[in-house]
Scaffold this motif. Structure first.
Motif, PDB file in Angstrom:
ATOM      1  N   LEU A 124       0.831  -1.207   0.000  1.00 20.70           N
ATOM      2  CA  LEU A 124       0.000   0.000   0.000  1.00 20.70           C
ATOM      3  C   LEU A 124       0.864   1.255   0.000  1.00 20.70           C
ATOM      4  CD1 LEU A 124      -2.666   1.614   0.428  1.00 20.70           C
ATOM      5  CD2 LEU A 124      -2.379   1.200   2.877  1.00 20.70           C
ATOM      6  N   ALA A 125       1.914   1.266   0.799  1.00 22.07           N
ATOM      7  CA  ALA A 125       2.782   2.439   0.897  1.00 22.07           C
ATOM      8  C   ALA A 125       3.463   2.733  -0.435  1.00 22.07           C
ATOM      9  CB  ALA A 125       3.823   2.234   1.990  1.00 22.07           C
ATOM     10  N   ASP A 126       3.874   1.689  -1.152  1.00 20.46           N
ATOM     11  CA  ASP A 126       4.507   1.887  -2.454  1.00 20.46           C
ATOM     12  C   ASP A 126       3.542   2.559  -3.430  1.00 20.46           C
ATOM     13  OD1 ASP A 126       7.006   0.731  -1.800  1.00 20.46           O
ATOM     14  OD2 ASP A 126       6.212  -1.274  -2.127  1.00 20.46           O
ATOM     15  N   VAL A 127       2.288   2.114  -3.412  1.00 13.54           N
ATOM     16  CA  VAL A 127       1.295   2.681  -4.317  1.00 13.54           C
ATOM     17  C   VAL A 127       1.034   4.145  -3.982  1.00 13.54           C
ATOM     18  CG1 VAL A 127      -1.112   2.551  -5.066  1.00 13.54           C
ATOM     19  CG2 VAL A 127       0.207   0.451  -4.743  1.00 13.54           C
ATOM     20  N   VAL A 128       0.815   4.437  -2.699  1.00 12.91           N
ATOM     21  CA  VAL A 128       0.476   5.801  -2.292  1.00 12.91           C
ATOM     22  C   VAL A 128       1.660   6.740  -2.491  1.00 12.91           C
ATOM     23  CG1 VAL A 128      -0.343   7.236  -0.374  1.00 12.91           C
ATOM     24  CG2 VAL A 128      -1.249   4.939  -0.682  1.00 12.91           C
ATOM     25  N   GLY A 129       2.880   6.204  -2.449  1.00 11.36           N
ATOM     26  CA  GLY A 129       4.052   7.018  -2.701  1.00 11.36           C
ATOM     27  C   GLY A 129       4.265   7.337  -4.170  1.00 11.36           C
ATOM     28  N   ALA A 130       3.827   6.429  -5.060  1.00 13.07           N
ATOM     29  CA  ALA A 130       4.125   6.576  -6.486  1.00 13.07           C
ATOM     30  C   ALA A 130       2.971   7.126  -7.302  1.00 13.07           C
ATOM     31  CB  ALA A 130       4.549   5.226  -7.063  1.00 13.07           C
ATOM     32  N   LEU A 131       1.745   6.704  -7.004  1.00 10.92           N
ATOM     33  CA  LEU A 131       0.604   7.093  -7.830  1.00 10.92           C
ATOM     34  C   LEU A 131       0.391   8.608  -7.885  1.00 10.92           C
ATOM     35  CD1 LEU A 131      -1.826   6.480  -9.594  1.00 10.92           C
ATOM     36  CD2 LEU A 131      -3.127   5.905  -7.525  1.00 10.92           C
ATOM     37  N   PRO A 132       0.470   9.346  -6.758  1.00 11.15           N
ATOM     38  CA  PRO A 132       0.279  10.802  -6.859  1.00 11.15           C
ATOM     39  C   PRO A 132       1.269  11.478  -7.800  1.00 11.15           C
ATOM     40  CG  PRO A 132       0.049  10.106  -4.584  1.00 11.15           C
ATOM     41  CD  PRO A 132       0.548   8.915  -5.360  1.00 11.15           C
ATOM     42  N   LEU A 133       2.513  11.018  -7.815  1.00  8.13           N
ATOM     43  CA  LEU A 133       3.504  11.598  -8.721  1.00  8.13           C
ATOM     44  C   LEU A 133       3.134  11.312 -10.170  1.00  8.13           C
ATOM     45  CD1 LEU A 133       6.776  10.682  -6.781  1.00  8.13           C
ATOM     46  CD2 LEU A 133       5.861  12.989  -7.150  1.00  8.13           C
ATOM     47  N   ALA A 134       2.658  10.089 -10.445  1.00 11.16           N
ATOM     48  CA  ALA A 134       2.268   9.745 -11.808  1.00 11.16           C
ATOM     49  C   ALA A 134       1.042  10.552 -12.244  1.00 11.16           C
ATOM     50  CB  ALA A 134       1.980   8.246 -11.906  1.00 11.16           C
ATOM     51  N   LEU A 135       0.094  10.758 -11.327  1.00  8.37           N
ATOM     52  CA  LEU A 135      -1.086  11.562 -11.641  1.00  8.37           C
ATOM     53  C   LEU A 135      -0.694  13.022 -11.868  1.00  8.37           C
ATOM     54  CD1 LEU A 135      -3.535  10.079  -8.995  1.00  8.37           C
ATOM     55  CD2 LEU A 135      -3.646   9.727 -11.463  1.00  8.37           C
ATOM     56  N   GLY A 136       0.260  13.511 -11.065  1.00 10.72           N
ATOM     57  CA  GLY A 136       0.746  14.872 -11.245  1.00 10.72           C
ATOM     58  C   GLY A 136       1.395  15.053 -12.602  1.00 10.72           C
ATOM     59  N   ALA A 137       2.151  14.038 -13.035  1.00  5.21           N
ATOM     60  CA  ALA A 137       2.777  14.108 -14.354  1.00  5.21           C
ATOM     61  C   ALA A 137       1.729  14.137 -15.458  1.00  5.21           C
ATOM     62  CB  ALA A 137       3.711  12.914 -14.548  1.00  5.21           C
ATOM     63  N   GLY A 138       0.524  13.611 -15.138  1.00  9.72           N
ATOM     64  CA  GLY A 138      -0.575  13.619 -16.094  1.00  9.72           C
ATOM     65  C   GLY A 138      -1.407  14.883 -16.048  1.00  9.72           C
ATOM     66  N   GLY A 139      -1.011  15.851 -15.229  1.00 11.98           N
ATOM     67  CA  GLY A 139      -1.664  17.145 -15.221  1.00 11.98           C
ATOM     68  C   GLY A 139      -2.609  17.407 -14.074  1.00 11.98           C
ATOM     69  N   ALA A 140      -2.725  16.486 -13.110  1.00  7.72           N
ATOM     70  CA  ALA A 140      -3.630  16.690 -11.987  1.00  7.72           C
ATOM     71  C   ALA A 140      -2.910  17.380 -10.829  1.00  7.72           C
ATOM     72  CB  ALA A 140      -4.202  15.353 -11.514  1.00  7.72           C
ATOM     73  N   ASP A 141      -3.684  18.060  -9.982  1.00  8.94           N
ATOM     74  CA  ASP A 141      -3.178  18.658  -8.737  1.00  8.94           C
ATOM     75  C   ASP A 141      -3.518  17.676  -7.630  1.00  8.94           C
ATOM     76  OD1 ASP A 141      -2.517  20.132  -6.512  1.00  8.94           O
ATOM     77  OD2 ASP A 141      -3.847  21.819  -6.940  1.00  8.94           O
ATOM     78  N   VAL A 142      -2.520  16.922  -7.161  1.00 13.36           N
ATOM     79  CA  VAL A 142      -2.755  15.797  -6.258  1.00 13.36           C
ATOM     80  C   VAL A 142      -2.110  16.049  -4.904  1.00 13.36           C
ATOM     81  CG1 VAL A 142      -2.566  13.290  -5.994  1.00 13.36           C
ATOM     82  CG2 VAL A 142      -2.679  14.283  -8.275  1.00 13.36           C
ATOM     83  N   ARG A 143      -2.858  15.786  -3.857  1.00 12.22           N
ATOM     84  CA  ARG A 143      -2.334  15.874  -2.499  1.00 12.22           C
ATOM     85  C   ARG A 143      -2.743  14.625  -1.724  1.00 12.22           C
ATOM     86  NH1 ARG A 143      -2.985  22.455  -1.428  1.00 12.22           N
ATOM     87  NH2 ARG A 143      -2.288  23.002  -3.549  1.00 12.22           N
ATOM     88  N   VAL A 144      -2.002  14.320  -0.663  1.00  8.64           N
ATOM     89  CA  VAL A 144      -2.241  13.109   0.110  1.00  8.64           C
ATOM     90  C   VAL A 144      -2.488  13.483   1.563  1.00  8.64           C
ATOM     91  CG1 VAL A 144      -1.360  10.832   0.747  1.00  8.64           C
ATOM     92  CG2 VAL A 144      -0.678  11.848  -1.439  1.00  8.64           C
ATOM     93  N   LEU A 145      -3.554  12.955   2.142  1.00  8.11           N
ATOM     94  CA  LEU A 145      -3.874  13.145   3.557  1.00  8.11           C
ATOM     95  C   LEU A 145      -3.441  11.925   4.332  1.00  8.11           C
ATOM     96  CD1 LEU A 145      -5.344  14.749   5.845  1.00  8.11           C
ATOM     97  CD2 LEU A 145      -7.425  13.479   5.193  1.00  8.11           C
ATOM     98  N   LEU A 146      -2.653  12.145   5.382  1.00  8.92           N
ATOM     99  CA  LEU A 146      -2.088  11.057   6.189  1.00  8.92           C
ATOM    100  C   LEU A 146      -2.155  11.412   7.670  1.00  8.92           C
ATOM    101  CD1 LEU A 146       1.172  10.826   4.105  1.00  8.92           C
ATOM    102  CD2 LEU A 146      -0.401   8.906   4.291  1.00  8.92           C
ATOM    103  N   PRO A 147      -2.213  10.403   8.543  1.00 12.20           N
ATOM    104  CA  PRO A 147      -1.983  10.668   9.964  1.00 12.20           C
ATOM    105  C   PRO A 147      -0.531  11.106  10.172  1.00 12.20           C
ATOM    106  CG  PRO A 147      -2.986   8.496   9.623  1.00 12.20           C
ATOM    107  CD  PRO A 147      -2.503   8.978   8.288  1.00 12.20           C
ATOM    108  N   ALA A 148      -0.304  11.990  11.119  1.00 14.35           N
ATOM    109  CA  ALA A 148       1.059  12.461  11.382  1.00 14.35           C
ATOM    110  C   ALA A 148       1.770  11.477  12.320  1.00 14.35           C
ATOM    111  CB  ALA A 148       1.042  13.861  11.974  1.00 14.35           C
ATOM    112  N   PHE A 149       1.930  10.230  11.840  1.00 12.84           N
ATOM    113  CA  PHE A 149       2.741   9.284  12.589  1.00 12.84           C
ATOM    114  C   PHE A 149       4.162   9.844  12.697  1.00 12.84           C
ATOM    115  CE2 PHE A 149      -0.397   6.248  10.600  1.00 12.84           C
ATOM    116  CZ  PHE A 149      -1.027   5.912  11.783  1.00 12.84           C
ATOM    117  N   PRO A 150       4.904   9.501  13.747  1.00 12.37           N
ATOM    118  CA  PRO A 150       6.238  10.097  13.921  1.00 12.37           C
ATOM    119  C   PRO A 150       7.130   9.987  12.692  1.00 12.37           C
ATOM    120  CG  PRO A 150       5.589   8.954  15.924  1.00 12.37           C
ATOM    121  CD  PRO A 150       4.519   8.668  14.911  1.00 12.37           C
ATOM    122  N   ALA A 151       7.143   8.829  12.042  1.00  7.44           N
ATOM    123  CA  ALA A 151       8.019   8.660  10.876  1.00  7.44           C
ATOM    124  C   ALA A 151       7.579   9.545   9.710  1.00  7.44           C
ATOM    125  CB  ALA A 151       8.029   7.191  10.443  1.00  7.44           C
ATOM    126  N   ILE A 152       6.277   9.726   9.551  1.00  6.36           N
ATOM    127  CA  ILE A 152       5.774  10.580   8.470  1.00  6.36           C
ATOM    128  C   ILE A 152       6.085  12.036   8.766  1.00  6.36           C
ATOM    129  CG2 ILE A 152       3.652  11.434   7.397  1.00  6.36           C
ATOM    130  CD1 ILE A 152       2.555   8.582   7.540  1.00  6.36           C
TER     131      ILE A 152
END
Length: 478
Positions: free
Chosen positions: A20-48
């Motif tokens: 899941l982490a691999d997908v959420v890390g890569a898909l927004p960048l690919a969508l951005g390259a396709g012209g979309a304005d993409v943002r990701v909402l996450l819990p502020a876990f310490p590592a994040i």
């Protein structure tokens, strides 16, 4: 410009427990390259939080889960993030879902309901701040986002992606009252599931569209065999259900540029792969030879992943001279069984228990065959990494494995479309037949190299999948 908000619990490279982490890390960048304005909402876990360049505070909330701040920032790769800073929910040891003793946190219903609730707040607009047209929830952790959107009058369209239907986020009925959802939502036509609250069912019921991570898995989850009790709902929503294959983040996973490898290589210049194999054998204490194939497994050690089949076929694999290396952790009995095999065959079998991102790259580059004999597999990324690295996948014909690997049958070899070894039945006998095909092909070096070249030529990147998602978003907005 289309505004898309992804909602998830983890994101590579900041925090990862699985694909899941691999997908959420890569898909927004690919969508951005396709012209979309993409943002990701996450819990502020310490590592994040530690891995984000926080630029400021967007809002403050007094929520059912306590006070929270919404922060905005970016990753080093440029992914734009919103982080829910609620220390009482997220600032604790262990992984995102369990404590150090692998016990699920007792307040997980509050922790992940907050994730969906904040997504709906963003969709409603925060004093004129950025507002998404589509909210895309991932797995049960974000499953309540479509429900909160429905309760707010659907200010944005919603998509939920099922990465693994077996994990559903089920909690006792008594937890529903504290989540600020309309009482009428706790119903069979809503979030109720056999008397309990199901986050995933909420998403499946209320989302405008459901996707899974492969076309085959989208079909399979409408059956009793793989529907995990939700097949009736999925059958009813089959007109709003589709499968879109995951891709590989080629900035992270590519043998020609992978900085974690002892040597780089490509389909045109393969000498580096042989060096990776020798270095891996040396690192793991295996005999340094190239006369026989090296089989590798990088996986959670669970029944779902079909690892008992690997135990069943290993005696013949080793008797034929093959080598075997495994990285993973999971069920205690599987860990112990593989550990005993390594102890009995120290020059042929190596087992590393735990999670090690760098070693996973070295295993996939240094192996000749990667085994993914799953009972069910929504998509699978491991076999895609194998294709990319010329490490031929040995897979069961199920889910995304069926969609991405072509067997070395005589007709596929003749048509130059074979990319791996595929077996059908969930049985040791059928898996063993695939293992025998490995050794048969290995003995014909020119054909092995041809299949490996074809495997490495497969397009496993994110571009095509991102285009499918963008078309889906546009259809929902229209």
């Amino acid at each position: 410009m289309m505004r898309i908000l992804h909602v998830a619990a983890e994101l590579f490279p900041l925090l990862k427990t699985g694909g899941l982490a691999d997908v959420v890390g890569a898909l927004p960048l690919a969508l951005g390259a396709g012209g979309a304005d993409v943002r990701v909402l996450l819990p502020a876990f310490p590592a994040i939080l530690a891995g984000t360049n926080v630029e400021g505070e967007v809002a403050r909330f007094d929520s059912f889960a306590g006070p929270a701040r919404l922060l905005f920032g970016k990753t080093a790769d440029g992914v734009q993030l919103y982080l829910i800073d609620a220390p009482q929910c997220y600032d604790r040891p262990g992984n995102p879902y369990h404590d150090a003793e692998q016990r699920a946190y007792a307040d997980n219903h509050l922790r992940f309901a907050l994730l969906g609730w904040v997504a709906a707040q963003l969709a409603q607009g925060l004093d004129g701040f950025w507002r998404p047209a589509v909210v895309h929830a991932h797995d049960w952790h974000a499953g309540l986002a479509p429900a909160y959107l429905a309760a707010a009058g659907r200010p944005a369209r919603s998509v939920i992606t099922v990465h693994n239907l077996a994990y559903q986020g089920v909690f006792g009925a008594e937890t529903f009252a504290g989540l600020a959802l309309p009482a009428a939502f706790f119903d069979r036509e809503g979030v109720e599931f056999h008397g309990n609250l199901s986050f995933l069912k909420a998403g499946l019921y209320f989302a405008d569209h459901i996707t899974t991570v492969s076309p085959s898995y989208a079909r399979e989850i409408t059956t009793a065999e793989q529907g995990c009790g939700l097949e009736g709902l999925l059958q009813a929503r089959s007109g709003q259900l589709s499968g879109i294959l995951n891709g590989v983040d080629e900035a992270v996973w590519h043998p020609a540029t992978d900085a974690l490898l002892p040597a780089n290589y490509s389909s045109e210049k393969m000498a580096g792969k042989a060096k990776c194999k020798t270095a891996l054998q040396h690192e793991l204490g295996l005999d340094e030879q190239d006369e026989q194939p090296l089989f590798v497994v990088v996986s959670r050690l669970t029944e779902q992943k079909g690892l008992p089949l690997v135990l069943d076929v290993l005696p013949e694999l080793l008797a034929r001279g093959g080598q075997f290396a495994l990285l993973g952790s999971g069920d205690a009995w599987l860990e112990e069984a593989f550990r005993q095999l390594a102890h009995a065959h120290p020059r042929q079998v190596a087992v590393k228990l735990g999670y090690n991102e760098a070693l996973s790259h070295r295993l996939i580059a240094g192996g000749d065959v990667i085994m993914v004999p799953s009972r069910f597999e929504p998509c699978g990324l491991t076999q895609l990494y194998g294709l990319q690295y010329g490490t031929l996948p040995l897979v069961r014909r199920v889910g995304g494995l069926a969609d991405t690997v072509s067997d070395v049958s005589l007709e596929n070899l003749a048509d130059d479309c074979a990319t791996g070894f595929v077996f059908h039945d969930l049985s040791a006998a059928d898996c063993l037949r695939a293992v025998r095909r490995v050794f048969a092909l290995w003995s014909r070096a020119r054909e092995w190299k041809s299949v490996r070249r074809r495997a490495m030529a497969q397009d496993v990147g994110w571009q095509a999948s991102a285009e499918h998602y963008l078309a889906l978003y546009q259809q929902l907005i229209s």
